[in-house]
Scaffold this motif. Structure first.
Motif, PDB file in Angstrom:
ATOM      1  N   ASP A  70       2.405  24.293  14.299  1.00  0.00           N
ATOM      2  CA  ASP A  70       2.850  24.961  15.524  1.00  0.00           C
ATOM      3  C   ASP A  70       3.168  23.958  16.632  1.00  0.00           C
ATOM      4  N   GLY A  71       3.555  22.758  16.235  1.00  0.00           N
ATOM      5  CA  GLY A  71       3.874  21.719  17.217  1.00  0.00           C
ATOM      6  C   GLY A  71       5.346  21.355  17.193  1.00  0.00           C
ATOM      7  N   SER A  72       5.712  20.322  17.921  1.00  0.00           N
ATOM      8  CA  SER A  72       7.113  19.885  17.925  1.00  0.00           C
ATOM      9  C   SER A  72       7.195  18.362  17.827  1.00  0.00           C
ATOM     10  N   ILE A  73       8.349  17.889  17.342  1.00  0.00           N
ATOM     11  CA  ILE A  73       8.543  16.439  17.173  1.00  0.00           C
ATOM     12  C   ILE A  73       9.967  16.113  17.594  1.00  0.00           C
ATOM     13  N   TRP A  74      10.178  14.998  18.257  1.00  0.00           N
ATOM     14  CA  TRP A  74      11.527  14.563  18.609  1.00  0.00           C
ATOM     15  C   TRP A  74      11.540  13.061  18.829  1.00  0.00           C
ATOM     16  N   ALA A  75      12.741  12.502  18.895  1.00  0.00           N
ATOM     17  CA  ALA A  75      12.865  11.049  19.088  1.00  0.00           C
ATOM     18  C   ALA A  75      13.649  10.767  20.356  1.00  0.00           C
ATOM     19  N   GLU A  76      13.339   9.679  20.987  1.00  0.00           N
ATOM     20  CA  GLU A  76      14.089   9.233  22.175  1.00  0.00           C
ATOM     21  C   GLU A  76      14.301   7.741  22.048  1.00  0.00           C
ATOM     22  N   ASN A  77      15.300   7.241  22.753  1.00  0.00           N
ATOM     23  CA  ASN A  77      15.452   5.790  22.837  1.00  0.00           C
ATOM     24  C   ASN A  77      14.746   5.309  24.084  1.00  0.00           C
ATOM     25  N   ARG A  78      14.095   4.167  24.011  1.00  0.00           N
ATOM     26  CA  ARG A  78      13.463   3.628  25.214  1.00  0.00           C
ATOM     27  C   ARG A  78      14.551   3.015  26.088  1.00  0.00           C
ATOM     28  N   PRO A  79      14.335   2.982  27.397  1.00  0.00           N
ATOM     29  CA  PRO A  79      15.381   2.462  28.284  1.00  0.00           C
ATOM     30  C   PRO A  79      15.720   0.998  27.979  1.00  0.00           C
ATOM     31  N   HIS A  80      16.902   0.587  28.364  1.00  0.00           N
ATOM     32  CA  HIS A  80      17.389  -0.800  28.232  1.00  0.00           C
ATOM     33  C   HIS A  80      17.363  -1.304  26.789  1.00  0.00           C
ATOM     34  N   GLY A  81      17.632  -0.430  25.838  1.00  0.00           N
ATOM     35  CA  GLY A  81      17.717  -0.843  24.428  1.00  0.00           C
ATOM     36  C   GLY A  81      16.439  -1.476  23.911  1.00  0.00           C
ATOM     37  N   GLU A  82      15.300  -0.943  24.412  1.00  0.00           N
ATOM     38  CA  GLU A  82      14.028  -1.565  23.998  1.00  0.00           C
ATOM     39  C   GLU A  82      13.388  -0.882  22.801  1.00  0.00           C
ATOM     40  N   GLY A  83      14.185  -0.240  21.993  1.00  0.00           N
ATOM     41  CA  GLY A  83      13.628   0.402  20.803  1.00  0.00           C
ATOM     42  C   GLY A  83      13.556   1.906  20.955  1.00  0.00           C
ATOM     43  N   SER A  84      12.802   2.546  20.042  1.00  0.00           N
ATOM     44  CA  SER A  84      12.763   4.014  20.087  1.00  0.00           C
ATOM     45  C   SER A  84      11.332   4.508  20.226  1.00  0.00           C
ATOM     46  N   ALA A  85      11.226   5.788  20.562  1.00  0.00           N
ATOM     47  CA  ALA A  85       9.905   6.402  20.710  1.00  0.00           C
ATOM     48  C   ALA A  85       9.932   7.761  20.023  1.00  0.00           C
ATOM     49  N   PHE A  86       8.937   8.015  19.199  1.00  0.00           N
ATOM     50  CA  PHE A  86       8.821   9.311  18.523  1.00  0.00           C
ATOM     51  C   PHE A  86       7.657  10.082  19.141  1.00  0.00           C
TER      52      PHE A  86
END
Ligand code: ADP
Length: 491
Positions: free
Chosen positions: A463-479
């Protein structure tokens, strides 16, 4: 006073009311009836009109005016309409060709055409573009019914008309004239409801076309998925299988010539490739079970901070052996306001499944950070605004709330890396089955594109959620993963 403004005598008024009620029922039928039954609706409509006009022959046609320029000499009232036949909606005692041929001879207004064999005809045009359904009928005073908006009017539909062709057989000139007068009085009164029935039919046909297109596209999508699946799976299976076959064949062929150490190396390689094959098959099975609802989640109180600590320890050991000093792992616990915390609340979850999610996210952070760098995991309680299920309460600050959007207490996990990041257009698609961002790195990193699909299904089962974002200034990603904190922990 025009004919249509004249008060109707009582029997005629009753007749009209009956036809209006019938047409209203037909409009409803057109909207809900099965596609294959639409012909019956238009035929019934024609029968109502024929009875009202006491006509013995008739047709309802959909047509379009040709944009053919009129000469100066041509009077707008008497110039022939250049009609392009679109289709026939209904026919009674008349051939399609005959109906269209007659129409070519009609001038722009409703007119009686007297043919040599004393057959008389009237053609009534309903512009389908400007009438409001259920409107007041003859709004422009021409005796023509206003048009009907049929869904989104495209350019090609401009100038579309419904044409009613009604005919009488072997009547005297006088009778014909009185029947025509009757038509000219009555048709404007029922024009809108007739238009509404036609609009209903056309709309129903459009819905049918859209449904067919949607089905066709989803079938094409499934075909594509199947071939994608076969392509990816066979590609992924082929390389470990080739290793197994190659090493095994060499062992068999040169067994005597190979030294003990060489044989051992070959067996290790076979073992490793078989493990890879096993993993691929297990992943495929897992996705299929998760997607077909065969997996249920047994929940227990889970200390997510501890679970993350264990997952980091395991991957740290493995990564340190393969890439010494290249990766730094850290775990941060925070309070809801972002300040450091010593612990986070327990959640009710399946620890084995959540560990699987953590392992996948940490493994990806390593795999897609070619230069190494820092991999951080943060845990903190957050409040998520969720659309409120009708009447279903949500728990926030220990209290039950209801509404359009209700706050919900969640525990948020964030795994961030300093790797290559994810192109924006792929951010949501990476959770789709077999979806991999095609880069040199992904081509070099073996993978099925199923890890995140599995994560998503597991998180959703909680019953949760998951998504991805990019960290600012091309510093990688965050899940990000958010899991509910509002389930009572006592079991
Ligand atoms: P796989 O790793 O087997 O390809 P996943 O479903 O785990 O499958 O990931 C799907 C795709 O998402 C990867 O192929 C990669 O392109 C992208 N991806 C996943 N995690 C990351 C990450 N941390 N950084 C950059 N890209 C990522």
């Amino acid at each position: 006073m025009t004919l249509s403004d004249a008060p109707l005598r009582e029997p005629l008024a009753t007749e009209i009311t009956t036809v209006l009620i019938d047409l209203a029922a037909l409009t409803k039928r057109a909207a809900w009836t099965a596609y294959a039954q639409l012909d019956a609706v238009s035929n019934d409509m024609l029968q109502r009109v024929l009875a009202l006009c006491k006509a013995r022959r008739g047709a309802v046609l959909l047509s379009e005016d040709h944009a053919s320029p009129r000469t100066h000499e041509e009077d707008a009232q008497s110039a022939p309409i250049h009609i392009k036949a679109l289709r026939t909606l209904a026919l009674y005692n008349i051939q399609e060709e005959e109906a269209y041929a007659l129409l070519q001879a009609f001038p722009a207004t409703n007119t009686l055409v007297q043919s040599p064999d004393l057959t008389s005809w009237i053609a009534y045009r309903l512009a389908l573009n400007d009438v409001a359904i259920g409107g007041a009928g003859d709004t422009d005073g021409t005796g023509n019914a206003p048009g009907i908006p049929i869904g989104a009017s495209t350019h090609a539909e401009q100038g579309q008309h419904a044409l009613l062709v009604l005919g009488w057989v072997n009547e005297s000139n006088d009778t014909c004239a009185s029947l025509v007068a009757r038509c000219q009085t009555l048709l404007p009164l029922v024009a809108d409801p007739i238009g509404a029935v036609i609009a209903g039919i056309v709309l129903r046909e459009r819905v049918h076309d859209l449904e067919r297109t949607a089905v066709r596209e989803s079938l094409q999508g499934m075909e594509l998925l199947k071939s994608e699946l076969l392509g990816t799976v066979s590609h992924e299976l082929r390389s470990p299988l080739t290793s197994v076959k190659g090493y095994a064949a060499t062992l068999l062929r040169h067994e005597r010539r190979l030294g003990r150490e060489e044989r051992h190396q070959f067996l290790l390689a076979i073992n490793e490739a078989s493990d890879r094959l096993e993993t691929i098959i297990e992943r495929l099975l897992e996705v299929s079970q998760l997607e077909t609802g065969q997996v249920t989640i047994d929940r227990a109180p889970v200390d997510l901070a501890r679970l993350v600590g264990e997952a980091i320890e395991t991957i740290e050991e493995r990564v340190e052996a393969a890439f010494p000093g290249r990766f730094m792992f850290s775990l941060r616990l925070k309070q809801a306001d972002g300040t450091p915390a010593d612990a986070v609340p327990l959640i009710l979850a399946n620890p084995r499944r959540l560990r699987e999610v953590l392992d996948n996210l940490l493994k990806n952070a390593v795999n897609y950070s070619p230069e190494g760098g820092s991999i951080n995991v943060t845990l903190r309680p957050v409040v998520q605004m969720q659309p409120g299920a009708k009447g279903a309460p949500s728990r926030h600050n220990g209290e039950e709330t209801t509404g359009m959007y209700v706050p919900r207490d969640m525990l948020e996990l964030c795994v961030s890396d300093s790797g290559q990041g994810i192109p924006v257009e792929h951010l949501s698609r990476i959770f789709d089955r077999f979806h991999r961002v095609d880069t040199r790195l992904t081509r070099e990193t073996s993978g099925l594109g199923l890890g995140l699909t599995i994560c998503k299904r597991i998180v959703e089962l909680h019953d949760g959620s998951i998504w991805a974002e990019n960290r600012p200034h091309g510093e990688g990603s965050a899940f990000y993963v958010q899991l509910p904190l509002d389930q009572p922990l006592e079991m």
